[in-house]
Design an enzyme around this catalytic site. Structure first.
Site, PDB file in Angstrom:
ATOM      1  N   ARG A  44       0.597  -1.200  -0.466  1.00  0.00           N
ATOM      2  CA  ARG A  44       0.044   0.190  -0.182  1.00  0.00           C
ATOM      3  C   ARG A  44       1.296   1.443   0.109  1.00  0.00           C
ATOM      4  NH1 ARG A  44      -2.744   3.337   3.273  1.00  0.00           N
ATOM      5  NH2 ARG A  44      -5.042   3.831   2.777  1.00  0.00           N
ATOM      6  N   SER A 113     -12.344  -4.197   0.996  1.00  0.00           N
ATOM      7  CA  SER A 113     -12.684  -3.549   2.330  1.00  0.00           C
ATOM      8  C   SER A 113     -14.037  -3.134   2.505  1.00  0.00           C
ATOM      9  CB  SER A 113     -12.192  -1.760   2.247  1.00  0.00           C
ATOM     10  OG  SER A 113     -10.796  -2.151   2.860  1.00  0.00           O
ATOM     11  N   LYS A 142      -4.492   5.285   9.732  1.00  0.00           N
ATOM     12  CA  LYS A 142      -5.783   5.376   8.001  1.00  0.00           C
ATOM     13  C   LYS A 142      -6.250   5.958   9.190  1.00  0.00           C
ATOM     14  CE  LYS A 142      -8.162   2.828   4.804  1.00  0.00           C
ATOM     15  NZ  LYS A 142      -8.504   2.037   4.010  1.00  0.00           N
TER      16      LYS A 142
END
Length: 498
Positions: A44, A113, A142
């Site tokens: 990521r 997700s 996040k």
């Protein structure tokens, strides 16, 4: 070639930001983590140029391929195609799943997700291979999470998926680490499918030794929590509950050999959470009495809960006045979310016995805790077995602090039961069986109730003021009688299976 079979147990999501990675090389960190046992890697990186993403992904894929671990790319289908890795993970604001599937083909893994049941159902209907469910807790890695689920939200979502899409694989993500992942996996599995793994970021990427930490985390994921008693497994206690008096006699004798004060406890009153790490190693139990509900107090409660969960020590939560104000209701939710609680103690006088039994049993199944509801008749359940204890006296309700003292009594019995089970296991006498915490709670209720009855019968008790010291005396006398093998007091036990 076909789609690979994936073990989602320990799912690493990378983070290349200086706050998490520092000045280390991401490829080296991932290689160490994979050697330690990471089973899936998601690359990521939301900021680097495409060329950097492709080069890094190729380097990562070379490592993961050598270890038979799938590499997934977050969001960037083009990078996954360029590298030829095993698949992608997409969020709700990324490319839609049907388009990603057309581009990647049927042999690639696509994860999605999901933070709501609607998002999860849609992804499953569209053919997602797995779901990343979260955030379970808020996290600094996040900040744009739409919804913080908590353990109860995760459990509800998994339970719904168990009915609608039982084959879907799931990993939970968000604020998970070594101190809470076992509890989250254990409690979220109630009446539904357990998560297939945990997704971690900073717990591995920021670790001083990613290989050692990955090895430790994988062991935690794959082993039962220290706080789960093996005697509570299916079928272990139904017969014992039907013959509860003989079980109580055996358990109380074990407790009595280990106790020091009136009910077998050596209390330490501590309000500073930093002490919990050391205290949890002493083999005792933690009582969280929800008195002060300031932010500082809640943080101290959370620190203590994490320490005792990690050590496997019993925890008793007394939600004092939980229904009185919205502040206390929110505080109780916060405490329940912060740690696995072996049992809660609270009272109810408005429901019938059948209604209380149903409520306590359902709550125990949902939370995977032993739950105690006190009243004229106490009700206790572990979700499979529910018992009523009718011992006690109305005088117990006429003095303050008896509920807190009961919580302490239960904690002492739970700690002694855990110590006895550990000793038996170490000596080979008890195999691998852990303490039956339901029986420990019932034994404590009986001892406390019988002591309350005996205190009320004493000639020197004229009212609440003289009742309290008499209660303490009777608790002490019951312990002394039991140590000497005099179990006549147990004939007063009033316990029935509901």
């Amino acid at each position: 070639m076909g789609k690979p079979v994936v073990d989602y147990s320990l799912y690493l999501v990378t983070d290349s930001t200086p706050a998490i990675l520092g000045n280390r090389d991401l490829v080296s960190v991932v290689e160490a983590a994979v050697q330690g046992g990471v089973t899936v890697v998601q690359y990521r990186d939301k900021t680097s140029d495409t060329r950097v993403l492709v080069d890094t992904a190729r380097a990562l894929h070379a490592i993961t391929s050598r270890h038979g671990v799938p590499l997934l790319i977050n969001d960037r289908v083009d990078v996954a195609l360029a590298v030829g890795c095993e698949g992608v993970h997409i969020g709700q604001d990324d490319m839609d799943l049907p388009t990603a599937r057309k581009l990647l083909g049927e042999d690639k893994i696509i994860g999605v997700s999901a933070s709501t049941l609607e998002e999860a159902q849609t992804a499953c209907d569209q053919g997602a291979d797995y779901l990343g469910i979260g955030a379970v807790f808020s996290t600094a890695t996040k900040t744009n999470t739409k919804n913080v689920l908590g353990v109860s939200g995760l459990r509800a979502l998994l339970s719904a998926l168990a009915t609608s899409h039982p084959a879907i694989k799931t990993v939970c993500i968000g604020g998970l680490n070594a101190t809470n992942l076992q509890r989250v996996l254990y409690q979220s599995a109630t009446d539904g499918k357990p998560a297939d793994g945990v997704a971690l970021v900073s717990a591995i990427v920021a670790a001083e030794d990613p290989e050692a930490e990955a090895r430790r985390l994988l062991a935690l994921v794959r082993s039962p929590p220290a706080f789960v008693g093996r005697a509570e497994l299916d079928g272990a206690g139904a017969g014992a509950a039907r013959d509860v008096e003989s079980v109580l006699a055996r358990v109380v004798q074990n407790f009595a050999a280990n106790v020091a004060l009136a009910v077998g406890a050596s209390p330490i009153m501590a309000n500073y959470g930093e002490e919990a790490a050391d205290l949890s190693k002493l083999g005792g139990a933690l009582v969280v009495n929800m008195g002060t509900v300031t932010p500082e107090a809640l943080e101290n409660y959370a620190k203590a809960l994490r320490a005792y969960n990690l050590a496997g020590g019993p925890i008793v939560f007394d939600p004092v006045g939980a229904g009185a104000t919205s502040v206390r209701r929110n505080a109780a939710r916060s405490i329940m979310a912060a740690g696995y609680l072996d049992r809660g103690v609270d009272s109810s006088h408005t429901l019938s016995l059948a209604e209380r039994a149903s409520l306590v049993s359902a709550l125990a199944r949902r939370e995977r805790n032993v739950i105690v509801c006190t009243g004229k008749i106490d009700v206790v359940s572990d979700g499979r077995r529910t018992l009523a204890v009718s011992n006690g006296h109305e005088m117990l309700g006429r003095v303050t602090g008896t509920g807190c003292v009961l919580g302490t009594t239960i904690s002492a019995f739970a700690a002694a039961a855990a110590a006895a089970a550990a000793g038996a296991s170490a000596s080979g006498a008890g195999g691998s069986a852990g303490p039956d915490r339901l029986v420990a709670a019932v034994a404590a209720l009986v001892v406390f109730g019988v002591a309350g009855e005996r205190a009320a019968e004493r000639e020197d008790v004229q009212g609440p003021g003289s009742y309290v010291p008499a209660l303490i005396d009777e608790l002490y006398k019951i312990r002394r009688e039991t140590v000497k093998g005099d179990m006549v007091w147990l004939e007063k036990a009033k316990v029935e299976m509901l």
